[in-house]
Design an enzyme around this catalytic site. Sequence first.
Site, PDB file in Angstrom:
ATOM      1  N   SER A 132       0.211   2.419  -2.389  1.00  0.00           N
ATOM      2  CA  SER A 132       1.201   1.389  -2.083  1.00  0.00           C
ATOM      3  C   SER A 132       1.382   0.420  -3.244  1.00  0.00           C
ATOM      4  O   SER A 132       0.450   0.131  -3.982  1.00  0.00           O
ATOM      5  CB  SER A 132       0.775   0.578  -0.859  1.00  0.00           C
ATOM      6  N   LYS A 186      -2.280   4.384   5.344  1.00  0.00           N
ATOM      7  CA  LYS A 186      -1.048   4.033   4.624  1.00  0.00           C
ATOM      8  C   LYS A 186       0.126   3.909   5.607  1.00  0.00           C
ATOM      9  O   LYS A 186       0.988   3.031   5.455  1.00  0.00           O
ATOM     10  CB  LYS A 186      -0.744   5.077   3.545  1.00  0.00           C
ATOM     11  N   HIS A 189      -0.149   0.657   7.265  1.00  0.00           N
ATOM     12  CA  HIS A 189       0.304  -0.323   6.265  1.00  0.00           C
ATOM     13  C   HIS A 189       1.833  -0.417   6.304  1.00  0.00           C
ATOM     14  O   HIS A 189       2.408  -1.510   6.325  1.00  0.00           O
ATOM     15  CB  HIS A 189      -0.169   0.089   4.858  1.00  0.00           C
ATOM     16  N   ASN A 190       2.478   0.726   6.299  1.00  0.00           N
ATOM     17  CA  ASN A 190       3.942   0.704   6.270  1.00  0.00           C
ATOM     18  C   ASN A 190       4.536   0.156   7.564  1.00  0.00           C
ATOM     19  O   ASN A 190       5.559  -0.533   7.534  1.00  0.00           O
ATOM     20  CB  ASN A 190       4.483   2.110   5.984  1.00  0.00           C
ATOM     21  N   GLU A 193       4.290  -3.360   7.168  1.00  0.00           N
ATOM     22  CA  GLU A 193       5.317  -3.730   6.177  1.00  0.00           C
ATOM     23  C   GLU A 193       6.681  -3.916   6.876  1.00  0.00           C
ATOM     24  O   GLU A 193       7.369  -4.927   6.667  1.00  0.00           O
ATOM     25  CB  GLU A 193       5.383  -2.621   5.121  1.00  0.00           C
TER      26      GLU A 193
HETATM   27  C1  6PG Z   1       4.650   0.942  -0.467  1.00  0.00           C
HETATM   28  C2  6PG Z   1       5.892   1.167   0.300  1.00  0.00           C
HETATM   29  C3  6PG Z   1       6.539   2.427  -0.159  1.00  0.00           C
HETATM   30  C4  6PG Z   1       7.978   2.540   0.319  1.00  0.00           C
HETATM   31  C5  6PG Z   1       8.138   3.361   1.569  1.00  0.00           C
HETATM   32  C6  6PG Z   1       8.747   2.689   2.756  1.00  0.00           C
HETATM   33  O1  6PG Z   1       3.655   0.730   0.173  1.00  0.00           O
HETATM   34  O2  6PG Z   1       4.703   0.955  -1.703  1.00  0.00           O
HETATM   35  O3  6PG Z   1       5.625   1.250   1.671  1.00  0.00           O
HETATM   36  O4  6PG Z   1       5.710   3.476   0.181  1.00  0.00           O
HETATM   37  O5  6PG Z   1       8.620   1.380   0.338  1.00  0.00           O
HETATM   38  O6  6PG Z   1       8.863   4.424   1.150  1.00  0.00           O
HETATM   39  O7  6PG Z   1      10.099   2.712   2.641  1.00  0.00           O
HETATM   40  P1  6PG Z   1      11.170   2.828   3.807  1.00  0.00           P
HETATM   41  O8  6PG Z   1      11.558   1.421   4.074  1.00  0.00           O
HETATM   42  O9  6PG Z   1      12.266   3.618   3.166  1.00  0.00           O
HETATM   43  O10 6PG Z   1      10.594   3.543   4.966  1.00  0.00           O
END
Ligand code: 6PG
Length: 473
Positions: A132, A186, A189-190, A193
């Site tokens: 990430s 991960k 994490h997303n 995010e």
């Molecule tokens: C990271 C991000 C990266 C990316 C993903 C999510 O941790 O560096 O999460 O992996 O931004 O592709 O993007 P989307 O918003 O397109 O799902």
Amino acid sequence: MSEAEIGLIGLGTMGANLALNIAEKGFGIAVWNRTAETTHAFYAAAGASKLAEKIVPTETLEAFVAAIRPPRAIILMVPAGPIVDQQIANLTPFLEPGDLIIDAGNANFHDTDRRAADAAKGGPRFLGIGVSGGEEGARHGPSIMGGGEKQDWDRVAHILKAISAKYEGTPCATYMGPGGAGHFVKAVHNGIEYADMQMIAEVYGVMRDGMGMAASEIAEVFKSWNEGPLQSYLIEISAEVAAAKDPIGGGPMLDAILDQAGQKGTGRWTAIEAQHLAAPITVIEAAVAARNVSARLEERKAGEALFGAAPRRLEPAALDVDTLEKALICGKILCYAQGFTMIGAAANAFDWPLPLPEIARVWREGCIIRSSMLNDMATALTGNPDQNLMFAPAFAEKLKTTHGALRKAVSVAALNGLPMPALGAGLSYFDMMRTARSTANLIQGQRDFFGAHGFDRLDGADSHHGPWGSHAG
Ligand code: 6PG
């Protein structure tokens, strides 16, 4: 250079930056890309930055593999999904026993589990690592979440730690567990995010539509929040995005951006997996759903035409930015409490030794959700990793002093037609989690009525069905 210490396949933005990072840390690296022009362009650019002497550009997979010192370690940085399987299949005939493939893309952890199982059946050794930090992270220090056989992780850990971000000198690269554990962490994490981004967007909406603030004023608010408990990469970049000028129209850049959010699917995977694990991650789920709603622009336009736009503009004293800041702090704590609880549920369900405090530590630098609060979370989880973070004394105290603000923000927003799906979900979770006597007694009554599913009684009496009579199913 005769033999590279590691290889990398896939010189897209992330792969190219990761390769430069590896070269810069002093490791020889062989590279290969499906199109040789990309490899040449990459090598020429590396020459300009004086890193070329550490890089071996290759044009065939055979030459690529031959350029790496055995037992080989090869990073794949290609789009997640079938391309990874294809690449493994193409590469395997050139490999020798003991060679290791490291998938550093955003793989679905179920795919990583399957690939790790194939490796255990005699294929090349396999690690799945979550990386990430976007482009900048890949180039100067990402956060790395490793999964697979520990002995394989140990073989390459010195490289992965060297290229990772550092938090006060500690590398943000950690082994999470076997199989898909790294990619699972991960994915969570997303999911977080998505939720962090959505909650920030919700308070942005209140400031823009409810308080009539200009993008430049909102940028100043975000900037000041970045000096306090909300200090984080996502608040920092939100300030920059809000402050930027549109190079074409000259107005705020933000005002010229179409309000349809894209997604590659990692947040959705997290929401789906949470359902399998029966882990309530309502804030993340709301954030994923909000992206899906944002995509339905034509329907939203039709909705506004049919029902009329919500009033949105608030009375001047209805809400202030300090209340919004506290609401965001509260929502963030609840969201992370849910995310860590989900990780704990996966650790139990999959028998993975997922190290919750270490996960908080590995997220402190390099990754997209990095923030000062994660350091406090690491400390709280160290004391009691199995406890829901909302009950950890330091965070319970913060929730006590901020949930009133979250309630005010969500209720004022609701009364004025300002959507707050993620913050609202956080508030409902908080209220559910502090309600000892819930309403699920009615659900149990209904289930027993139509399906004779039975229920337990509060008084412990040995009677498990209701007196529904002939109407019951
Ligand atoms: C990271 C991000 C990266 C990316 C993903 C999510 O941790 O560096 O999460 O992996 O931004 O592709 O993007 P989307 O918003 O397109 O799902």
